[in-house]
Design a protein around this motif. Structure first.
Motif, short mmCIF file in Angstrom:
data_model
loop_
_atom_site.label_atom_id
_atom_site.label_comp_id
_atom_site.label_asym_id
_atom_site.label_seq_id
_atom_site.Cartn_x
_atom_site.Cartn_y
_atom_site.Cartn_z
N HIS A 1 0.79 -1.23 0.00
CA HIS A 1 0.00 0.00 0.00
C HIS A 1 0.83 1.29 0.00
O HIS A 1 0.31 2.34 -0.40
N LEU A 2 2.08 1.21 0.45
CA LEU A 2 2.84 2.45 0.63
C LEU A 2 4.19 2.44 -0.08
O LEU A 2 5.03 3.31 0.17
N SER A 3 4.41 1.49 -0.95
CA SER A 3 5.71 1.38 -1.60
C SER A 3 6.09 2.64 -2.38
O SER A 3 7.17 3.21 -2.21
N GLU A 4 5.19 3.09 -3.24
CA GLU A 4 5.50 4.27 -4.05
C GLU A 4 5.64 5.53 -3.21
O GLU A 4 6.59 6.31 -3.41
N PRO A 5 4.72 5.80 -2.27
CA PRO A 5 4.89 7.00 -1.44
C PRO A 5 6.19 7.00 -0.63
O PRO A 5 6.82 8.05 -0.47
N LEU A 6 6.61 5.84 -0.14
CA LEU A 6 7.85 5.79 0.64
C LEU A 6 9.06 5.93 -0.26
O LEU A 6 10.09 6.48 0.14
N THR A 7 8.97 5.42 -1.48
CA THR A 7 10.04 5.64 -2.45
C THR A 7 10.23 7.13 -2.70
O THR A 7 11.35 7.65 -2.72
N GLN A 8 9.11 7.85 -2.85
CA GLN A 8 9.18 9.29 -3.06
C GLN A 8 9.68 10.00 -1.80
O GLN A 8 10.45 10.98 -1.89
N PHE A 9 9.27 9.52 -0.64
CA PHE A 9 9.69 10.10 0.63
C PHE A 9 11.22 10.11 0.72
O PHE A 9 11.83 11.12 1.08
N LEU A 10 11.84 8.98 0.39
CA LEU A 10 13.30 8.91 0.42
C LEU A 10 13.94 9.71 -0.70
O LEU A 10 14.98 10.34 -0.51
N ALA A 11 13.32 9.70 -1.87
CA ALA A 11 13.85 10.47 -3.00
C ALA A 11 13.88 11.96 -2.68
O ALA A 11 14.72 12.70 -3.22
N ASP A 12 13.00 12.40 -1.80
CA ASP A 12 12.95 13.80 -1.40
C ASP A 12 13.99 14.15 -0.34
O ASP A 12 14.00 15.28 0.17
N GLY A 13 14.82 13.18 0.03
CA GLY A 13 15.91 13.44 0.97
C GLY A 13 15.52 13.36 2.43
O GLY A 13 16.25 13.85 3.30
N LYS A 14 14.38 12.73 2.72
CA LYS A 14 13.88 12.68 4.09
C LYS A 14 14.45 11.48 4.84
O LYS A 14 15.18 10.65 4.28
#
Length: 270
Positions: free
Chosen positions: A77-90
């Motif tokens: 359910h959260l794979s893509e949002p967490l991928t973006q979360f890390l890509a944003d430097g968080k």
């Protein structure tokens, strides 16, 4: 930037969420406890935060395996949002059960070549690392020394030795095969090892669970994800130390090192 915001993810069986919020607030962050179902319903919630913390406890009773059910929810359910979360430097931090979750999603160890080849940070089908039953065959509730090993983990400086409580029945870090263990060593993924008071590795009880190579915590290729079995949120005040009346000086509780570094990193970079 505005005040650093942290999301403490909770689910049934999580029991260290309030302590985690308290530790983050002591470090100067604004922290919210949010149930995973609310995040799944509205993944845009993640955009509001710079730190995501997976706290300790026994998510869903660890009925299948420690952290496995919550890991499944995250992958599906959260794979893509967490991928973006890390890509944003968080930043992501997983403590005890949270570390088990990060390992069983494949977010940790997060090898650089895996990240480059896959769109998603998660890889539940064939995780490289897992966390299994302690060698002692029982729940271990004790304090342990940890030596920081990583050159690039933003949560801790290499060479620091800290003292934290451990409380787990499944804390043994294992790898899929010898090549994965070598990769962890050679590519700077080992954030912490269990050591004694002099900084030397050893058997039980120095290594309370039998983890391969005395591994107590891992970081990913970015250094912005940390997972560890001991509980920094349980040592954020001097009086929580088992021998606090004998401590010398006025040094800060060791657990705060991790939370302070996380908040300061966000303030400087995001």
């Amino acid at each position: 930037m505005k005040q650093v915001k942290a999301l403490v993810l909770r689910a049934a069986g999580i029991n260290c969420d309030y302590e985690s919020v308290h530790a983050l607030e002591l470090a100067g962050a604004a922290a919210d406890r949010i149930h995973i179902n609310r995040v799944i319903e509205n993944t845009d919630l993640l955009k509001e935060y710079q730190i995501l913390l997976f706290p300790g406890g026994f998510s869903y009773g660890d009925d299948v395996a420690a952290g496995k059910i919550l890991a499944n929810q995250i992958v599906h359910h959260l794979s893509e949002p967490l991928t973006q979360f890390l890509a944003d430097g968080k930043l992501m931090l997983g403590i005890c059960n949270g570390f088990q979750v990060l390992a069983k999603t494949g977010i940790l160890p997060g090898f650089a070549d895996d990240r480059a080849g896959n769109k998603s940070v998660t890889n539940l089908t064939e995780p490289a690392v897992s966390v299994i039953d302690n060698d002692s065959g029982k729940f271990e509730d004790r304090w342990a020394y940890l030596q920081s090993e990583s050159e690039h983990c933003v949560f801790i400086k290499k060479g620091q030795r800290i003292y934290l409580p451990v409380a787990h029945g499944e804390g043994k870090v294992v790898t899929r095969d010898e090549s994965v263990l070598s990769k962890l060593e050679n590519e700077d993924h080992i954030a912490f090892r269990y050591v004694d008071a002099d900084g030397k590795v050893g058997g039980f009880p120095v290594n309370p669970n039998g983890s391969f190579n005395s591994i107590a915590g891992l970081t990913d290729s970015t250094g912005r994800v940390l997972g560890l079995m001991p509980h920094p949120e349980r040592f954020v005040r001097r009086t929580q130390h088992p021998h606090w009346t004998r401590l010398e000086g006025d040094s800060e509780a060791d657990g705060m090192i991790i939370f302070n570094n996380a908040v300061e990193y966000v303030k400087k970079t995001l």
